[in-house]
Design a protein around this motif. Structure first.
Motif, PDB file in Angstrom:
ATOM      1  N   GLU A 136       7.488  57.125  -4.826  1.00 30.90           N
ATOM      2  CA  GLU A 136       8.082  56.495  -3.651  1.00 30.90           C
ATOM      3  C   GLU A 136       7.799  55.000  -3.674  1.00 30.90           C
ATOM      4  O   GLU A 136       6.807  54.552  -4.249  1.00 30.90           O
ATOM      5  CB  GLU A 136       7.491  57.066  -2.355  1.00 30.90           C
ATOM      6  N   SER A 137       8.676  54.247  -3.024  1.00 35.58           N
ATOM      7  CA  SER A 137       8.421  52.824  -2.805  1.00 35.58           C
ATOM      8  C   SER A 137       9.072  52.421  -1.494  1.00 35.58           C
ATOM      9  O   SER A 137      10.006  53.074  -1.020  1.00 35.58           O
ATOM     10  CB  SER A 137       8.959  51.969  -3.954  1.00 35.58           C
ATOM     11  N   GLY A 138       8.561  51.343  -0.904  1.00 38.44           N
ATOM     12  CA  GLY A 138       9.133  50.913   0.361  1.00 38.44           C
ATOM     13  C   GLY A 138       8.369  49.762   0.970  1.00 38.44           C
ATOM     14  O   GLY A 138       7.592  49.077   0.293  1.00 38.44           O
ATOM     15  N   PHE A 139       8.581  49.573   2.274  1.00 40.50           N
ATOM     16  CA  PHE A 139       7.973  48.457   2.993  1.00 40.50           C
ATOM     17  C   PHE A 139       7.552  48.902   4.388  1.00 40.50           C
ATOM     18  O   PHE A 139       8.260  49.669   5.042  1.00 40.50           O
ATOM     19  CB  PHE A 139       8.953  47.283   3.103  1.00 40.50           C
ATOM     20  N   TRP A 140       6.387  48.404   4.817  1.00 38.69           N
ATOM     21  CA  TRP A 140       5.887  48.610   6.174  1.00 38.69           C
ATOM     22  C   TRP A 140       5.992  47.294   6.933  1.00 38.69           C
ATOM     23  O   TRP A 140       5.631  46.230   6.410  1.00 38.69           O
ATOM     24  CB  TRP A 140       4.414  49.016   6.158  1.00 38.69           C
ATOM     25  N   ARG A 141       6.460  47.381   8.185  1.00 39.87           N
ATOM     26  CA  ARG A 141       6.462  46.229   9.085  1.00 39.87           C
ATOM     27  C   ARG A 141       5.926  46.681  10.442  1.00 39.87           C
ATOM     28  O   ARG A 141       5.990  47.859  10.786  1.00 39.87           O
ATOM     29  CB  ARG A 141       7.873  45.657   9.250  1.00 39.87           C
ATOM     30  N   ILE A 142       5.406  45.735  11.209  1.00 40.78           N
ATOM     31  CA  ILE A 142       4.905  46.044  12.541  1.00 40.78           C
ATOM     32  C   ILE A 142       5.176  44.851  13.441  1.00 40.78           C
ATOM     33  O   ILE A 142       4.999  43.698  13.028  1.00 40.78           O
ATOM     34  CB  ILE A 142       3.398  46.400  12.507  1.00 40.78           C
ATOM     35  N   ASN A 143       5.642  45.108  14.671  1.00 39.37           N
ATOM     36  CA  ASN A 143       5.982  44.003  15.563  1.00 39.37           C
ATOM     37  C   ASN A 143       4.862  43.740  16.567  1.00 39.37           C
ATOM     38  O   ASN A 143       3.797  44.365  16.525  1.00 39.37           O
ATOM     39  CB  ASN A 143       7.321  44.261  16.263  1.00 39.37           C
ATOM     40  N   LEU A 144       5.113  42.821  17.485  1.00 38.03           N
ATOM     41  CA  LEU A 144       4.089  42.419  18.446  1.00 38.03           C
ATOM     42  C   LEU A 144       3.753  43.521  19.442  1.00 38.03           C
ATOM     43  O   LEU A 144       2.723  43.462  20.121  1.00 38.03           O
ATOM     44  CB  LEU A 144       4.546  41.161  19.198  1.00 38.03           C
ATOM     45  N   LYS A 145       4.621  44.544  19.540  1.00 31.57           N
ATOM     46  CA  LYS A 145       4.349  45.686  20.413  1.00 31.57           C
ATOM     47  C   LYS A 145       3.650  46.818  19.661  1.00 31.57           C
ATOM     48  O   LYS A 145       3.532  47.928  20.169  1.00 31.57           O
ATOM     49  CB  LYS A 145       5.655  46.203  21.025  1.00 31.57           C
ATOM     50  N   GLU A 147       4.764  48.380  17.116  1.00 31.71           N
ATOM     51  CA  GLU A 147       5.730  49.375  16.660  1.00 31.71           C
ATOM     52  C   GLU A 147       5.918  49.210  15.152  1.00 31.71           C
ATOM     53  O   GLU A 147       6.277  48.137  14.676  1.00 31.71           O
ATOM     54  CB  GLU A 147       7.063  49.193  17.390  1.00 31.71           C
ATOM     55  N   ILE A 148       5.661  50.278  14.421  1.00 31.49           N
ATOM     56  CA  ILE A 148       5.713  50.244  12.959  1.00 31.49           C
ATOM     57  C   ILE A 148       7.075  50.722  12.474  1.00 31.49           C
ATOM     58  O   ILE A 148       7.633  51.691  12.999  1.00 31.49           O
ATOM     59  CB  ILE A 148       4.613  51.136  12.355  1.00 31.49           C
ATOM     60  N   GLU A 149       7.595  50.045  11.460  1.00 34.36           N
ATOM     61  CA  GLU A 149       8.780  50.492  10.727  1.00 34.36           C
ATOM     62  C   GLU A 149       8.384  50.690   9.265  1.00 34.36           C
ATOM     63  O   GLU A 149       7.746  49.825   8.671  1.00 34.36           O
ATOM     64  CB  GLU A 149       9.908  49.461  10.792  1.00 34.36           C
ATOM     65  N   PHE A 150       8.759  51.826   8.707  1.00 29.01           N
ATOM     66  CA  PHE A 150       8.480  52.123   7.304  1.00 29.01           C
ATOM     67  C   PHE A 150       9.775  52.588   6.659  1.00 29.01           C
ATOM     68  O   PHE A 150      10.323  53.632   7.018  1.00 29.01           O
ATOM     69  CB  PHE A 150       7.396  53.200   7.208  1.00 29.01           C
ATOM     70  N   VAL A 151      10.294  51.791   5.728  1.00 34.39           N
ATOM     71  CA  VAL A 151      11.476  52.159   4.953  1.00 34.39           C
ATOM     72  C   VAL A 151      10.984  52.694   3.617  1.00 34.39           C
ATOM     73  O   VAL A 151      10.291  51.993   2.877  1.00 34.39           O
ATOM     74  CB  VAL A 151      12.411  50.957   4.740  1.00 34.39           C
ATOM     75  N   CYS A 152      11.329  53.946   3.301  1.00 32.79           N
ATOM     76  CA  CYS A 152      10.773  54.626   2.131  1.00 32.79           C
ATOM     77  C   CYS A 152      11.890  55.215   1.279  1.00 32.79           C
ATOM     78  O   CYS A 152      12.760  55.937   1.788  1.00 32.79           O
ATOM     79  CB  CYS A 152       9.823  55.737   2.583  1.00 32.79           C
ATOM     80  N   THR A 153      11.875  54.907  -0.007  1.00 33.15           N
ATOM     81  CA  THR A 153      12.825  55.501  -0.948  1.00 33.15           C
ATOM     82  C   THR A 153      12.073  56.395  -1.926  1.00 33.15           C
ATOM     83  O   THR A 153      10.997  56.039  -2.404  1.00 33.15           O
ATOM     84  CB  THR A 153      13.592  54.421  -1.731  1.00 33.15           C
ATOM     85  N   HIS A 154      12.635  57.562  -2.191  1.00 35.49           N
ATOM     86  CA  HIS A 154      12.048  58.529  -3.109  1.00 35.49           C
ATOM     87  C   HIS A 154      12.856  58.523  -4.406  1.00 35.49           C
ATOM     88  O   HIS A 154      14.092  58.520  -4.374  1.00 35.49           O
ATOM     89  CB  HIS A 154      12.092  59.943  -2.527  1.00 35.49           C
ATOM     90  N   ALA A 155      12.172  58.575  -5.535  1.00 32.41           N
ATOM     91  CA  ALA A 155      12.864  58.600  -6.821  1.00 32.41           C
ATOM     92  C   ALA A 155      13.731  59.843  -6.974  1.00 32.41           C
ATOM     93  O   ALA A 155      14.680  59.853  -7.758  1.00 32.41           O
ATOM     94  CB  ALA A 155      11.847  58.529  -7.963  1.00 32.41           C
ATOM     95  N   TYR A 162      11.092  55.527   8.937  1.00 29.85           N
ATOM     96  CA  TYR A 162      10.075  56.038   9.854  1.00 29.85           C
ATOM     97  C   TYR A 162       9.785  54.992  10.925  1.00 29.85           C
ATOM     98  O   TYR A 162       9.790  53.787  10.653  1.00 29.85           O
ATOM     99  CB  TYR A 162       8.759  56.307   9.116  1.00 29.85           C
ATOM    100  N   TYR A 163       9.492  55.471  12.130  1.00 27.21           N
ATOM    101  CA  TYR A 163       8.979  54.623  13.198  1.00 27.21           C
ATOM    102  C   TYR A 163       7.664  55.222  13.687  1.00 27.21           C
ATOM    103  O   TYR A 163       7.482  56.446  13.680  1.00 27.21           O
ATOM    104  CB  TYR A 163       9.962  54.533  14.364  1.00 27.21           C
TER     105      TYR A 163
END
Length: 229
Positions: A136-145, A147-155, A162-163
């Protein structure tokens, strides 16, 4: 999977009824966590993931002591940064029950996101590697509230969004909002939930649960030790 695991108290693989669960993530004091991390870093602080060194932009780093400063917006995810390696257990519709080895890398380049990479390999009954498993590969982000966002790609042909949010300073829970499977991907893969957390030993535990029928059931889990960072 561990029979003592429940949706509200996921147990790391091989731990047994009295072993650590991800609900233990906040059960260590701040000073104890710092002291334990300092002791463990004696063997990992000098290591980092390789970079080419000749890019006009910063190389990724999985070691907070090297490279660009971590973006201020990522402080709630700071404990994840590093390279983690260990073993886990899987119970999938495609391959049934099996043990696997895994390496997870959380890295950054000074921008307001973490890059994520997971590589797995199957293990036989003696713990010997038998071949490549999921990736898998992807990116995690988080805002000032927070709130996490995780975009994940599977081979294997899956893209997920994900939130979630931090449960505390050492645990993060995510739920899939979108699971897209390609024509050749795992058609039985349903939406799910992931929980990542630092155990009292400062190891990283994680559990992936998937909707099977009307209930979430553990699909994969692992307990990983920091090897870089």
């Amino acid at each position: 999977m561990n029979e003592n695991s429940t949706p509200n108290n996921p147990v790391v693989p091989g731990a047994g009824a009295d072993g650590p669960s991800l609900s233990d993530s906040a059960s260590i004091s701040g000073s104890d966590a710092v002291n334990l991390a300092a002791e463990q870093s004696k063997s990992t602080a000098h290591r980092n993931i390789p970079g080419l060194g000749d890019l006009p932009i910063p190389d990724d780093t999985a070691n907070l002591r090297e490279g660009p400063n971590l973006h201020d917006g990522l402080l709630a995810l700071l404990p994840l940064v590093g390279v983690w390696r260990g073993e886990g257990q899987a119970d999938t519709a495609e391959d049934g029950q099996y043990a696997f080895g895994q390496q997870i890398t959380f890295a950054h380049d000074g921008e307001n996101y973490l890059s994520f990479e997971s590589r797995m390999w199957k293990l036989d009954e003696e713990g010997n590697p038998t071949g490549v498993d999921q990736r898998e590969s992807g990116f995690w982000r988080i805002n000032l509230k927070d709130e996490i966002e995780f975009v994940c790609t599977h081979a294997g042909g899956v893209v997920e969004i994900y939130y979630g949010q931090p449960l505390n300073e050492r645990a993060w829970q995510l739920e899939s909002a979108s699971t897209m499977v390609t024509a050749t991907g795992p058609s039985t893969l349903g939406p799910g939930k992931r929980l990542y957390g630092l155990l009292p030993t400062n190891e990283l535990g994680w559990v992936d649960e998937r909707l099977v029928g009307d209930a979430l059931k553990p699909r994969m889990s692992a307990q990983l030790t920091r090897v870089i960072g």
